[in-house]
Scaffold this active site. Sequence first.
Site, PDB file in Angstrom:
ATOM      1  N   HIS A  82      29.556  46.508-161.394  1.00  0.00           N
ATOM      2  CA  HIS A  82      28.697  45.357-161.630  1.00  0.00           C
ATOM      3  C   HIS A  82      27.249  45.769-161.899  1.00  0.00           C
ATOM      4  CE1 HIS A  82      31.916  42.583-160.668  1.00  0.00           C
ATOM      5  NE2 HIS A  82      32.155  43.250-159.542  1.00  0.00           N
ATOM      6  N   LYS A 132      17.865  58.124-145.069  1.00  0.00           N
ATOM      7  CA  LYS A 132      17.491  59.426-144.515  1.00  0.00           C
ATOM      8  C   LYS A 132      17.083  60.392-145.623  1.00  0.00           C
ATOM      9  CE  LYS A 132      17.648  58.586-140.355  1.00  0.00           C
ATOM     10  NZ  LYS A 132      17.087  57.303-140.802  1.00  0.00           N
ATOM     11  N   TRP A 145      -3.259  56.081-139.015  1.00  0.00           N
ATOM     12  CA  TRP A 145      -2.371  55.948-140.168  1.00  0.00           C
ATOM     13  C   TRP A 145      -3.013  54.907-141.076  1.00  0.00           C
ATOM     14  CZ3 TRP A 145       0.841  52.107-142.358  1.00  0.00           C
ATOM     15  CH2 TRP A 145       1.835  52.573-143.218  1.00  0.00           C
ATOM     16  N   GLU A 179      13.673  59.348-147.091  1.00  0.00           N
ATOM     17  CA  GLU A 179      12.583  59.456-146.118  1.00  0.00           C
ATOM     18  C   GLU A 179      12.013  60.870-146.035  1.00  0.00           C
ATOM     19  OE1 GLU A 179      12.866  56.611-142.275  1.00  0.00           O
ATOM     20  OE2 GLU A 179      14.627  57.871-142.569  1.00  0.00           O
ATOM     21  N   ASN A 209      -5.889  50.261-133.278  1.00  0.00           N
ATOM     22  CA  ASN A 209      -4.548  50.173-133.870  1.00  0.00           C
ATOM     23  C   ASN A 209      -4.336  48.741-134.340  1.00  0.00           C
ATOM     24  OD1 ASN A 209      -4.204  52.763-132.941  1.00  0.00           O
ATOM     25  ND2 ASN A 209      -2.619  52.264-131.439  1.00  0.00           N
ATOM     26  N   GLY A 210      -3.678  48.558-135.481  1.00  0.00           N
ATOM     27  CA  GLY A 210      -3.371  47.216-135.949  1.00  0.00           C
ATOM     28  C   GLY A 210      -4.180  46.823-137.171  1.00  0.00           C
ATOM     29  N   GLU A 257      22.245  53.922-144.585  1.00  0.00           N
ATOM     30  CA  GLU A 257      21.497  54.796-143.680  1.00  0.00           C
ATOM     31  C   GLU A 257      21.397  56.213-144.241  1.00  0.00           C
ATOM     32  OE1 GLU A 257      19.576  56.361-140.215  1.00  0.00           O
ATOM     33  OE2 GLU A 257      19.589  54.472-141.323  1.00  0.00           O
ATOM     34  N   LYS A 260       6.189  56.802-137.121  1.00  0.00           N
ATOM     35  CA  LYS A 260       7.353  56.640-136.251  1.00  0.00           C
ATOM     36  C   LYS A 260       7.423  55.239-135.660  1.00  0.00           C
ATOM     37  CE  LYS A 260      10.958  57.884-133.899  1.00  0.00           C
ATOM     38  NZ  LYS A 260      12.232  58.086-134.617  1.00  0.00           N
ATOM     39  N   CYS A 282      -0.616  55.209-135.632  1.00  0.00           N
ATOM     40  CA  CYS A 282      -1.895  55.183-134.927  1.00  0.00           C
ATOM     41  C   CYS A 282      -1.689  55.394-133.428  1.00  0.00           C
ATOM     42  CB  CYS A 282      -2.664  53.890-135.157  1.00  0.00           C
ATOM     43  SG  CYS A 282      -3.125  53.584-136.870  1.00  0.00           S
ATOM     44  N   ARG A 316       4.033  59.690-133.908  1.00  0.00           N
ATOM     45  CA  ARG A 316       3.948  58.333-134.439  1.00  0.00           C
ATOM     46  C   ARG A 316       3.532  58.313-135.904  1.00  0.00           C
ATOM     47  NH1 ARG A 316       2.961  54.596-129.889  1.00  0.00           N
ATOM     48  NH2 ARG A 316       1.726  53.253-131.235  1.00  0.00           N
TER      49      ARG A 316
END
Length: 601
Positions: free
Chosen positions: A497, A478, A72, A481, A97-98, A474, A596, A2, A27
Amino acid sequence: MCGIVGAAARRDIVPFLIEGLRRLEYRGYDSCGLALVDEHNLDLVRTVSRVNDLASRAKERRGVTGIAHTRWATHGAPATENAHPIVSGGDIAVVHNGIIENHDELRAELQGKGYRFESQTDTEVIAHLVHSLYEGDLHDAVRRAAARLKGAYAIALVSKRNPGTVVGARAGSPLVVGLGQSENFLASDALALGGTTDRVAYLEEGDVVCIDERGWKVTNLDGRAVTREVRTVKTSGVAAELGPYRHFMQKEIFEQPRAVSDTLEGVRAVTPALFGADAEAVLGETKSVLILACGTSYYAGLVARFWIEELAGVPCSVEIASEYRYRTSVPDAKALVVLISQSGETADTLSALKHAQSLGQENTLAICNVASSALMRMTRLHFLTHAGVEIGVASTKAFTTQLVGLFLLALTLAKLRRGLPSEEKLVKALRHLPSALGAVLALEPSIIAWAQRFAVKEHALFLGRGLHYPIALEGALKLKEISYIHAEAYPAGELKHGPLALVTAEMPVVTVAPNDALLEKLKSNMQEVRARGGELYVFADADTRIASSTGVHVVRLPEHYGLLSPILHVVPLQLLAYHTALARGTDVDKPRNLAKSVTVE
């Protein structure tokens, strides 16, 4: 996540609103819109497409007062009726926003007063609540409404009954004021103001601000006037240009040698002064370290735990910020609480910081890429990474520069606690990192060939051991994502295991294989994969004696880099994710459902 832009001026502000939204596109968003007001009209334009579409729809609009937003979705699907601005009574518009946590309670109250809700958003309660409280002064109505809102939010409102005025408020979500000549601005990120003004004031918790072409004023929720410092902030945004690259993620991967070099600028020795004026006293009395972060930054913290405990002998724990504040923990007043965030505005990380401080843990350190962020302002010690603006949602250069800062922290704690006889050698190794990263980036052609094979897969497994298990995590993050391939990471020793049940010829297994003390153990784990018909893709150091063969594909990194090896080994994993996503045709810089800067819980 947002973005808010608002302006009150003597000139047409539509171009500014559109450009501000463009600067905030990184963002993440799924709808956008703007509202312009004068004493006669409230002109609303919204779309579930991109900012370029909004610009096309608004090209004939003109106005001197207005607000704009990229949304968003949280409450309500991406749809025109849920896009911001949200309007009440045909004369008040709000962008938000929020999340408003008490929206159900407020909705029921407002419906009882006759207000009809036309969206599924929590934002609509703000518009109707302000409308219900309006008695001729928009600032006063917003102040009274904000006092009743629960949750984290930044809001901006306009009303045709107060033409020429924009009112904003914040609690837990960032909002800044930009100051110009006969014009003033609001934005959720100073970057939105680039090219317009570099004079910025950061609002604090509970602030309510009113701007017009003549000036600005701020009060708290009780209506008492407060002052906020005006700072000069570089907002030009030149670094946000794409240049010759196809995507910002690709650009940012290749900027890592420069980003690491800039982060190390001026580092000639290990000294507490790297972390602020109070660092020697704080770090000197540190008995343990608690690292709090989310996502990629959390994985950086996991790497740092190995460094801090091995080099400094200081106990270190790492927690996901969004979980930390919701469990009963045992605070340690002598602990150093380290918060890691690219933006410094991550809601979960800021909440974790506040929780730690409420428990009496005042020795706090921010590792962050934005000097003016809330996280940097709220912590006692600071380390500013110099990655530059990171636009791609999938973090790359921010991660590697965070690791540089965390390694320097480990060295500093070691020097204060037990001495650092190899300081010169370690600093030299750090300063060689940009060259070493450049050599790793030269492996791109081999990785592109691998990506073509990965592009047709739907699942992948990543393995690492010890210091490199977080790098496997990581790498898996990636890939999932930006390519939308389901990927998981495990410590290689955990294969037998449970995860070994997943291995087939259709499940590529990516292995991070540095030449360290666990290499032989890792080779045994690789044999377990091959024995079940699994296909291995191995990122190995040059001297590991792992050869390509049937079912085993090897890319060799140019050199082994000891404790700093994770900073090198993550780069080919970034390239693999990028080129796999490219081959699959996904939106690399704006992956679906993601943002973002995550400014909501």
